[in-house]
Design a protein around this motif. Structure first.
Motif, PDB file in Angstrom:
ATOM      1  N   TYR A 332       0.838  -1.204   0.000  1.00 39.94           N
ATOM      2  CA  TYR A 332       0.000   0.000   0.000  1.00 39.94           C
ATOM      3  C   TYR A 332       0.869   1.249   0.000  1.00 39.94           C
ATOM      4  CZ  TYR A 332      -3.601  -3.236   1.645  1.00 39.94           C
ATOM      5  OH  TYR A 332      -4.469  -4.285   1.771  1.00 39.94           O
ATOM      6  N   ARG A 353      -0.380   0.319 -10.380  1.00 42.42           N
ATOM      7  CA  ARG A 353      -1.765  -0.037 -10.036  1.00 42.42           C
ATOM      8  C   ARG A 353      -2.124  -1.384 -10.656  1.00 42.42           C
ATOM      9  NH1 ARG A 353      -4.517   4.595  -7.996  1.00 42.42           N
ATOM     10  NH2 ARG A 353      -3.398   6.501  -8.491  1.00 42.42           N
ATOM     11  N   ARG A 358      -1.475  -0.884  -4.155  1.00 43.92           N
ATOM     12  CA  ARG A 358      -2.715  -0.172  -3.839  1.00 43.92           C
ATOM     13  C   ARG A 358      -2.406   1.213  -3.288  1.00 43.92           C
ATOM     14  NH1 ARG A 358      -4.906  -3.710  -6.554  1.00 43.92           N
ATOM     15  NH2 ARG A 358      -6.116  -5.423  -5.672  1.00 43.92           N
ATOM     16  N   ILE A 360      -3.728   4.668  -1.459  1.00 40.63           N
ATOM     17  CA  ILE A 360      -4.776   5.197  -0.593  1.00 40.63           C
ATOM     18  C   ILE A 360      -4.507   6.673  -0.372  1.00 40.63           C
ATOM     19  CG2 ILE A 360      -5.903   5.037   1.647  1.00 40.63           C
ATOM     20  CD1 ILE A 360      -4.669   2.128   1.768  1.00 40.63           C
ATOM     21  N   HIS A 385      -9.804   7.729   6.476  1.00 40.87           N
ATOM     22  CA  HIS A 385     -10.053   7.553   5.047  1.00 40.87           C
ATOM     23  C   HIS A 385     -11.134   8.542   4.615  1.00 40.87           C
ATOM     24  CE1 HIS A 385     -11.093   5.899   1.199  1.00 40.87           C
ATOM     25  NE2 HIS A 385     -10.107   5.033   1.279  1.00 40.87           N
ATOM     26  N   LEU A 388     -14.320   7.107   2.877  1.00 46.70           N
ATOM     27  CA  LEU A 388     -15.203   6.294   3.716  1.00 46.70           C
ATOM     28  C   LEU A 388     -15.610   7.046   4.985  1.00 46.70           C
ATOM     29  CD1 LEU A 388     -13.376   2.859   3.355  1.00 46.70           C
ATOM     30  CD2 LEU A 388     -15.172   3.842   1.931  1.00 46.70           C
TER      31      LEU A 388
ATOM     32  N   HIS B 316     -11.539  18.126  -3.395  1.00 47.15           N
ATOM     33  CA  HIS B 316     -11.073  16.892  -4.003  1.00 47.15           C
ATOM     34  C   HIS B 316     -12.228  16.176  -4.677  1.00 47.15           C
ATOM     35  CE1 HIS B 316     -10.234  12.532  -4.034  1.00 47.15           C
ATOM     36  NE2 HIS B 316      -9.167  12.990  -4.636  1.00 47.15           N
ATOM     37  N   ARG B 318     -13.553  15.169  -9.034  1.00 44.94           N
ATOM     38  CA  ARG B 318     -13.783  15.543 -10.428  1.00 44.94           C
ATOM     39  C   ARG B 318     -15.289  15.619 -10.575  1.00 44.94           C
ATOM     40  NH1 ARG B 318     -10.021  12.783 -15.107  1.00 44.94           N
ATOM     41  NH2 ARG B 318      -8.128  12.559 -13.915  1.00 44.94           N
ATOM     42  N   GLU B 336     -19.227  15.052  -5.923  1.00 43.52           N
ATOM     43  CA  GLU B 336     -19.455  14.309  -4.686  1.00 43.52           C
ATOM     44  C   GLU B 336     -18.604  14.910  -3.580  1.00 43.52           C
ATOM     45  OE1 GLU B 336     -19.765   9.830  -2.825  1.00 43.52           O
ATOM     46  OE2 GLU B 336     -18.139  10.296  -4.175  1.00 43.52           O
TER      47      GLU B 336
ATOM     48  N   TYR C  12      -8.365  -1.500 -10.257  1.00 42.67           N
ATOM     49  CA  TYR C  12      -7.114  -0.992  -9.677  1.00 42.67           C
ATOM     50  C   TYR C  12      -6.702   0.354 -10.272  1.00 42.67           C
ATOM     51  CZ  TYR C  12      -5.617  -3.786 -13.729  1.00 42.67           C
ATOM     52  OH  TYR C  12      -5.512  -4.354 -14.976  1.00 42.67           O
ATOM     53  N   CYS C  14      -8.474   2.882 -10.471  1.00 44.61           N
ATOM     54  CA  CYS C  14      -9.202   3.978  -9.839  1.00 44.61           C
ATOM     55  C   CYS C  14      -8.242   4.953  -9.161  1.00 44.61           C
ATOM     56  CB  CYS C  14     -10.180   3.427  -8.799  1.00 44.61           C
ATOM     57  SG  CYS C  14     -10.999   4.725  -7.859  1.00 44.61           S
ATOM     58  N   VAL C  15      -8.388   6.245  -9.483  1.00 44.16           N
ATOM     59  CA  VAL C  15      -7.543   7.254  -8.833  1.00 44.16           C
ATOM     60  C   VAL C  15      -8.324   8.020  -7.759  1.00 44.16           C
ATOM     61  CG1 VAL C  15      -5.976   7.552 -10.774  1.00 44.16           C
ATOM     62  CG2 VAL C  15      -8.030   8.969 -10.633  1.00 44.16           C
ATOM     63  N   GLU C  16      -9.437   7.464  -7.368  1.00 42.13           N
ATOM     64  CA  GLU C  16     -10.267   8.045  -6.306  1.00 42.13           C
ATOM     65  C   GLU C  16     -10.709   9.472  -6.614  1.00 42.13           C
ATOM     66  OE1 GLU C  16      -8.685   6.960  -2.261  1.00 42.13           O
ATOM     67  OE2 GLU C  16      -7.002   6.273  -3.446  1.00 42.13           O
ATOM     68  N   ARG C  18     -13.624  10.273  -7.881  1.00 39.43           N
ATOM     69  CA  ARG C  18     -15.033  10.328  -7.514  1.00 39.43           C
ATOM     70  C   ARG C  18     -15.940  10.948  -8.579  1.00 39.43           C
ATOM     71  NH1 ARG C  18     -14.056   8.799  -2.436  1.00 39.43           N
ATOM     72  NH2 ARG C  18     -16.234   8.583  -1.908  1.00 39.43           N
ATOM     73  N   ALA C  36     -17.681   5.117  -6.143  1.00 37.57           N
ATOM     74  CA  ALA C  36     -16.286   5.379  -5.769  1.00 37.57           C
ATOM     75  C   ALA C  36     -15.970   4.723  -4.429  1.00 37.57           C
ATOM     76  CB  ALA C  36     -16.026   6.877  -5.700  1.00 37.57           C
ATOM     77  N   SER C  37     -16.886   4.873  -3.482  1.00 34.67           N
ATOM     78  CA  SER C  37     -16.619   4.301  -2.159  1.00 34.67           C
ATOM     79  C   SER C  37     -16.587   2.779  -2.198  1.00 34.67           C
ATOM     80  CB  SER C  37     -17.677   4.761  -1.159  1.00 34.67           C
ATOM     81  OG  SER C  37     -17.595   6.152  -1.006  1.00 34.67           O
ATOM     82  N   GLU C  40     -13.231   1.970  -3.551  1.00 34.70           N
ATOM     83  CA  GLU C  40     -12.211   2.299  -2.546  1.00 34.70           C
ATOM     84  C   GLU C  40     -12.151   1.232  -1.448  1.00 34.70           C
ATOM     85  OE1 GLU C  40     -12.185   7.170  -2.908  1.00 34.70           O
ATOM     86  OE2 GLU C  40     -13.232   6.214  -1.248  1.00 34.70           O
ATOM     87  N   ARG C  41     -13.330   0.766  -1.032  1.00 35.25           N
ATOM     88  CA  ARG C  41     -13.366  -0.303  -0.016  1.00 35.25           C
ATOM     89  C   ARG C  41     -12.649  -1.539  -0.545  1.00 35.25           C
ATOM     90  NH1 ARG C  41     -18.542   1.579   1.058  1.00 35.25           N
ATOM     91  NH2 ARG C  41     -18.798   2.288   3.211  1.00 35.25           N
ATOM     92  N   LEU C  43     -10.391  -1.742  -2.773  1.00 36.91           N
ATOM     93  CA  LEU C  43      -8.956  -1.545  -2.961  1.00 36.91           C
ATOM     94  C   LEU C  43      -8.169  -1.592  -1.656  1.00 36.91           C
ATOM     95  CD1 LEU C  43      -8.901   1.176  -5.771  1.00 36.91           C
ATOM     96  CD2 LEU C  43      -8.314  -1.237  -5.979  1.00 36.91           C
ATOM     97  N   ILE C  44      -8.820  -1.283  -0.543  1.00 35.83           N
ATOM     98  CA  ILE C  44      -8.083  -1.452   0.710  1.00 35.83           C
ATOM     99  C   ILE C  44      -8.447  -2.766   1.390  1.00 35.83           C
ATOM    100  CG2 ILE C  44      -7.477   0.945   1.265  1.00 35.83           C
ATOM    101  CD1 ILE C  44      -9.965   1.178   2.896  1.00 35.83           C
ATOM    102  N   GLY C  45      -9.174  -3.604   0.667  1.00 35.42           N
ATOM    103  CA  GLY C  45      -9.382  -4.966   1.149  1.00 35.42           C
ATOM    104  C   GLY C  45     -10.463  -5.124   2.192  1.00 35.42           C
ATOM    105  N   ILE C  46     -11.429  -4.181   2.244  1.00 36.39           N
ATOM    106  CA  ILE C  46     -12.548  -4.375   3.174  1.00 36.39           C
ATOM    107  C   ILE C  46     -13.654  -5.101   2.403  1.00 36.39           C
ATOM    108  CG2 ILE C  46     -13.769  -3.286   5.079  1.00 36.39           C
ATOM    109  CD1 ILE C  46     -12.361  -0.739   4.577  1.00 36.39           C
TER     110      ILE C  46
END
Lengths: 560, 432, 360
Positions: A332, A353, A358, A360, A385, A388, B316, B318, B336, C12, C14-16, C18, C36-37, C40-41, C43-46
């Protein structure tokens, strides 16, 4: 000799004549003292106009020329040359700006504009009366260069200069060339082997006869000016003196050590990027199932204010190496916005990627992560985060802290020795960020690489070549010319207080001993004629050539 | 000693030419427009220093033009290259300007009288220029050029007003294109770039909504010499905006369009927002970004200063869509808000799209003439990104500036000097 | 768990940024759902959170996220595969209409199933062209209360084909589209297998669709069939057709269904055909790539959110036109459902119906 002033007033087509009464200005000019000739030109700058100036100088024996026209920015050189060609010293020419500063800004006030033009012409004539002929100065330049720092930037600059035919002294304080590159494993974005590259370039440097590599060496003192720097270098216990024409500063930077931050000194599996680089280079492997890179540790407002530019790419590079070695490992990168600018870097990031690294993103706030907790040999990396909207924890076996490059300790000493400035961030400060990015304001001294600001290897190489180009200019010419606008120091009034030395931005003033008295002395080769010394001298011991007090005062008096 | 050919008279070309000329090497500077200066001459202020762009460039343009070692060949194109490093034979077409440059004084009378108005490319097509023209007031050389595509005399044998009005008798409708041959030791390519036109990003309404502009259009709008004399004006009533938004990565970092990061846009938007606030103290700006790229010297600090002192808010995101209020022509941005976790609407009066730097339109053609390669992105390819950053794929031909990849003025200047060093190495060898 | 899906859907990349979420019609009305969320979840493995969440069923797979995504993330692929995985963990989603459609799909697997009464009297035969009518007849029964007659679309299509001299063979069976998007891959495969088998036995050369979902499914999700496939609008665009001159005072607008538009990239063909039969399409504010969704897909999650979306779309349409032309039978059903209890002054008609009325 009696003053004989010629005044030429330009219509500039309609640019001037359209907004003010040029014939009236001409009539007025004729009434001014010492003016013996006045001429209105449709275009003073046209071939015909230039010829008219030259003819008038000869025919009317003019010994001062005033042109009232557009702007000296574009046309002063042209009119000065006309004077010179007609046998008149070019410093006896005076430009009066009645376009940019008069007709253009008063387009709807014909009467007032005409009056203002008259004022400006009167002021110009007043100054012209007091102008003195001056001679340009020519200074020989030693065709040798000193490069301080034997890292990638220093070596590249030295090689290019040698390639261009100049002798170079490459001074390195360590016992080997290469600087930080010695510790690097791979070079992004091409993933070339850093050590192989280093070996090759060191060989090339060592083979070049024109490059004198001085290891274990330090520059002890420098004095002189462009073309003529006297440099004392200490190599172990010996000391030697050389003379060079130019100097390139390429002392690099060093990685910040994050003491007392992010549990760096508590947990052994929290290491810096630089340490990881060394491990990968020496051992070629690491033992971890989950690796977390944390960006901006100490940077971006945490310990230093700036963004260190290269750390994002460094992390991606090492993350990719780890992922390639151990495809099942979780890797990460926790960042505040990846700085992968341009074509190749952006693509490099996309590849990472693809390969499973990954990314973040966290907020641009300090610190990057909020907690590092050790549990059963692993480290729980906790951070907020933003997407989230809650705290998330990731388990890591190895945490890599990406710390910024910071200036080396000896930067300050070198800055003082060369009389070149450091910026607020501790890095060397260039003459102009945009247009003179590798020049110092002081002539003959240049910079390249991470001592200017953090730079990747490709950027170091590019800047080094640029610095080589800049340094080559005076050396290729063999001389520098200076406009004789420097200060004239009245040694009887000078108290040797040194204020002028302090304020001079170009290192063109120094204190010397003359007849047992400390007095200021100007270095014409370095001087830009800015007048800071003259303005700051409380003893009125400094007079500026071509911008003498009486010349300026005469103008002001006419104005008021 | 043989000289060096520099193709492109933007800041990179100018810098390379000056570096070489100052050291005594003869330089031919070929520029396809009637004036040197390139894109930098059209920018309002430079980012991070907020210098007036043309004010710091103009002295260099003049220095270039009057330099004894530089021959500026404006309004010219390279049409053929033969030979090899150390001995290139280059054919250059000097396009007819229909104006005798030795006589023209650049007074502008002809431009006033010319009856033909055409969209002004030097003001991003926001206003009109004449068929006889100077690209911009500070043009170097300050000599008029007749655009043969639009001149009534040249196309329809009518009018002829400029000839009648010109007191310097500089107009020459019979001028012809000229081909000249140069012999040089090396070549530096610095032809600059083009910009992405964001019409196909329909979600942002460029071309449909009156108050959506590209950043380059904004540069001209905020510029005192631009079509609105530096006043920001909004449709439909010409009122000045109180809220404006900047959207980053419009067409860049986009797999369907330009994959690359354009490097400069984040800083350009921050600068533009600062300028807007300097013009109107109560003006607020919003910058929508996905990664704020502020990596160069003092850039990050600059971004923070924008937030602190210039009423800039960084968001932050787009945005997914912009809608236009049909009555007020205001723009509603949908994005968003990650802090609240919902799609929000922000109403602004003007939107500026940060469109990326792309390869110059004629780069392929020129590359073919020069026998050099372009890379997968369409920019001019260097021999090695790290180790040979200014060498093209053909020996003796070097590259600098945005034609190699997007970069800011500083990096263009650095690369230009670097290219000059390399070109000088060859010129030096020829001399030896 | 989701790693494989991340790789297959290129999540993978995804550049977040949104952008997807701010364009998503669901997120617009219900912020808790955010593509997006979800990514994102992952990608961090949740993974757990995603697989247990009802959010994954809220996606309309309308594809606007992919349309605007700068990074090339295939979110539809991602969500479809994630649904399949979630189903295995007993997260089966929220079915509209008490899940009657899934029952129907299962029923259709039996060979006794037949609903071809509507074909009586039509000129159909054993040509080498097949008209794949999909589920049309069943909608007539289920949505009788809101006046749905989807078979009209079928009849119109057949008439159009007749006028071009084609007597098509007709098949009416579920293509499996809904099962696939419901994450019920097993059911989808069974339906696909049955369809493929039958088609292969028919020895036809061409399949024409009036339903964009069937077309999309055949084109992208079926094993490769060695036949030409096209939508009726594509067929008509190539044909030399003539307008019968029938005029009315009405103004028309056209709704790009997500399957025909963003999934299949068919925007110009229906418009060109409508032009040929004398209809100048007035464009709604959101058209083509940016068209709004009818609010529901694959008979999932039909709730207030869907209703909001429909109302917005119907407003856009009724602001400028008298007739809203749809190209997907489901869009028509959804709009009519809303019209049955909301006052919008607009008529909804299918593309095939409109063309059949106006063709010579």
């Amino acid at each position: 000799m009696a003053l004989r002033i010629g005044v030429f007033v330009c219509d500039c087509g309609t640019n001037i004549a359209g907004f003010l009464d040029v014939p009236k200005v001409c009539e007025y000019a004729k009434t001014l003292p010492d003016v013996v000739y006045v001429k209105e030109n449709m275009y003073t700058c046209s071939n015909a106009g230039i010829q008219e100036i030259m003819d008038a100088i000869k025919k009317h024996k003019l010994n001062r020329v005033v042109v009232a026209a557009c702007t000296p920015r574009t046309h002063e050189a042209l009119f000065r040359k006309a004077c010179e060609d007609a046998g008149l010293n070019k410093f006896l020419f005076e430009f009066v700006n009645i376009r940019d500063q008069c007709s253009w800004v008063h387009q709807k006030e014909r009467e007032k504009a005409t009056e203002k033009a008259k004022d400006l012409v009167r002021m110009g004539v007043a100054r012209a009366r007091l102008l003195e002929p001056l001679k340009e100065i020519k200074i020989d330049v030693e065709k040798k260069s000193l490069v301080i720092g034997g890292g990638i930037a220093g070596m590249t600059a030295a090689l290019s200069l040698a390639e261009q035919g100049f002798e170079v002294y490459l001074v390195e304080k360590e016992n080997r060339l290469g600087g930080l590159l010695n510790y690097i494993n791979q070079i992004y974005p091409s993933d070339a082997n850093a050590q192989q590259f280093l070996e090759e370039i060191v060989k090339r440097v060592e083979k070049k006869k024109k490059i004198h590599v001085l290891l274990n060496s330090e520059v002890e003192s420098v004095d002189g000016y462009i073309g003529n720097f006297n440099v004392r270098i200490r190599q172990k216990k010996e000391s030697k003196e050389i003379k060079v024409g130019t100097i390139i500063v390429a002392i690099g930077a060093k990685p910040y050590e994050p003491m007392h931050m992010y549990n760096y000194d508590e947990y052994e599996n929290v290491i810096t990027q630089f340490e990881l680089e060394k491990i990968l280079k020496e051992k070629g492997k690491i033992d971890a199932e989950s690796v977390v890179f944390i960006q901006c540790v100490g940077g971006r407002g945490e310990r230093v204010r700036y963004c260190s530019r290269i750390c994002c790419m460094n992390s991606i590079k090492n993350a990719r190496i780890i992922k390639k070695m151990m495809p099942n490992a979780n890797v990460y990168i926790i960042h505040k916005g990846m700085q992968t600018y341009g074509t190749e870097y952006e693509e490099y990031c996309r590849k990472a990627r693809e390969e499973g690294v990954r990314f973040i993103r966290v907020r641009d706030a300090v610190p990057t992560v909020t907690s590092l907790e050790k549990k059963d040999g692993r480290i729980a990396v906790g951070f907020y985060h933003p997407g989230l909207r809650r705290k998330v924890e990731i388990q890591a076996d190895l945490v890599v802290l990406s710390t910024p490059l910071i200036q080396r300790e000896d930067a300050k000493r070198i800055s003082q020795m060369l009389k070149v400035p450091l910026g607020q961030d501790g890095f060397f400060f260039e003459a102009h960020v945009k247009l003179r990015p590798v020049d110092f304001a002081t002539d003959g001294i240049y910079m390249a690489g991470s001592c200017r600001a953090p730079a990747s290897i490709d950027e170091c190489i590019m800047q080094a070549l640029a610095a080589a180009s800049r340094a080559a200019i005076p050396m290729a010419k063999g001389y520098v010319e200076a406009e004789p606008l420097m200060p004239l120091i009245d040694e009887s009034k000078c108290m040797g207080c040194g204020v002028c030395v302090e304020v001079c931005p170009y290192g063109a003033m120094k204190i010397v001993e003359k007849n047992g008295k400390k007095v200021a002395e100007n270095i014409p080769a370095a001087c830009k004629g800015c007048g800071a010394c003259g303005a700051s001298c409380i003893h009125k011991a400094i007079k500026m050539h071509h911008f003498a007090d009486e010349q300026i005062m005469a103008q002001i008096e006419e104005a008021i | 000693m043989k000289g060096v050919l520099v193709i492109g008279g933007g800041v990179a070309g100018i810098q390379a030419a000056l570096d070489l000329a100052d050291r005594g090497i003869h330089v031919y500077l070929v520029e396809k427009e009637p004036s040197i200066g390139g894109r930098m001459a059209l920018l309002d202020k430079t980012m991070s220093t907020n210098d007036c762009s043309i004010c710091i460039l103009a002295p260099k343009m003049n220095e270039c033009f009057s330099h004894p070692n530089i021959e500026v060949l404006e309004y010219s194109e390279v049409i053929g290259v033969e030979g090899k490093a150390g001995n290139f034979k280059v054919k250059v077409k000097r396009k007819a300007k229909y104006v005798d440059a030795t006589k023209c004084t650049g007074c502008g009378d002809c431009m006033e009288k010319c009856p033909t108005e055409i969209p002004n490319e030097y003001n991003s097509y926001l206003d009109k220029r004449k068929a006889i023209f100077l690209p911009f007031p500070q043009a170097v050389p300050r000599k008029a050029t007749i655009d043969e595509r639009y001149c009534l005399k040249l196309t329809k044998n009518r009018c002829g007003l400029c000839q009648k009005i010109c007191k310097a008798e500089a107009i020459d409708y019979n001028q012809k294109d000229k081909i000249i041959e140069l012999n040089v030791a090396s070549i530096i390519v610095a032809i600059g770039s083009s910009l992405y036109e964001p019409k196909d990003l329909v979600e942002y309404g460029y071309g449909r909504y009156a108050n959506v502009h590209t950043w380059m259009e904004y540069e001209r709008l905020i510029n005192a010499a631009g079509p609105t004399h530096g006043h920001l004006k909004c449709a439909p009533d010409g009122r000045r905006p109180k809220k404006i938004a900047f959207i980053q990565c419009v067409g860049s970092r986009d797999v369907k369009r330009c994959q690359w990061c354009s490097s400069v846009c984040c800083m350009v938007s921050i600068k533009s927002a600062m300028l807007a606030n300097e013009h109107y103290g109560d003006l607020e700006s919003y910058i929508f970004y996905s990664d704020l790229r502020v990596f160069s010297k003092r850039f990050y600090e600059y971004s923070k200063r924008g937030e602190r002192d210039y009423k800039i808010t960084y968001i932050h995101a787009r945005p997914g869509e912009i809608k236009e209020d049909k009555r007020t022509k205001n723009l509603i941005i949908y994005y968003e808000d990650e802090n609240e976790g919902k799609v929000k609407e922000l109403e602004v009066e003007m939107v500026i799209l940060a469109t990326p730097i792309m390869p110059a339109k004629d780069v392929k053609q020129l590359a073919e003439i020069l026998g050099i390669e372009t890379n997968e992105y369409g920019f001019i390819k260097v021999k090695d990104y790290v180790f040979h950053p200014v060498e093209t794929t053909r020996e003796g031909i070097f590259v600098a500036g945005c034609c190699e990849r997007p970069k800011d003025i500083t990096e263009s200047v650095v690369q230009a000097s670097a290219a000059a060093a390399k070109a000088a190495e060859i010129a030096g060898l020829v001399e030896g | 768990m989701l790693d494989k899906i991340i790789n297959e859907s290129k999540a993978y990349y995804c550049v977040e940024c949104r952008k997807c979420s701010s364009a998503c019609p669901v997120t617009r009305v219900y912020g808790k759902f955010s593509p997006a969320s979800i990514v994102e979840r992952a990608l961090i493995g949740i993974d757990d959170e995603i697989l247990k969440s009802l959010d994954i069923w809220k996606c309309l797979s309308c594809g606007i996220c992919e349309e605007v995504c700068p990074s090339g993330v295939e979110f539809l692929n991602f969500i479809r595969k994630t649904r399949n995985l979630a189903r295995k963990e007993n997260n089966v989603g929220i079915y509209a209409h008490e899940g009657i459609f899934e029952s129907l799909q299962k029923l259709m697997l039996s060979n006794e199933f037949n609903a071809s009464e509507w074909l009586q009297g039509l000129d159909v035969g054993e040509d080498d062209t097949l008209y794949f009518a999909g589920c049309l007849p069943f909608y007539d029964i289920i949505f009788k209360d809101i006046g749905i007659k989807s078979t009209n679309i079928g009849i119109s299509t057949i008439k159009i084909l007749n006028s071009a001299g084609i007597k098509p063979a007709v098949m009416q069976l579920c293509c499996g589209h809904d099962a696939l998007w419901n994450g019920n891959v097993k059911l989808f495969k069974e339906l696909a297998k049955k369809n493929v088998k039958e088609i292969k036995e028919m020895k036809i050369k061409r399949i024409i669709f009036s339903c964009p979902e069937c077309y999309r499914t055949f084109k992208f999700d079926y094993p490769k069939l060695d036949v030409e496939m096209m939508h009726i609008s594509e067929f008509l665009e190539k044909e030399e057709i003539e307008w019968n001159g029938k005029e009315d005072e009405k103004t028309y607008t056209y709704h790009d269904s997500c399957r025909l538009g963003r999934h299949l990239g068919i925007y110009d063909e229906p418009r060109n055909v409508l032009k040929k039969v004398g209809i100048e399409v007035k464009e709604m504010e959101h058209n083509r790539e940016m068209a709004l969704c009818c609010g529901t897909s694959a008979w999932m999650c039909c709730d207030w959110k869907a209703e909001e979306m429909r109302k917005e779309r119907l407003k856009e349409a009724s602001d400028i036109a008298d007739v809203l032309i749809t190209s997907c039978p489901k869009c028509q059903i959804h709009f009519r459902c809303t019209l049955s209890h909301e006052g919008h002054d607009i008529e909804v008609k299918d593309f095939a119906e409109v063309v059949a009325e106006r063709i010579k």
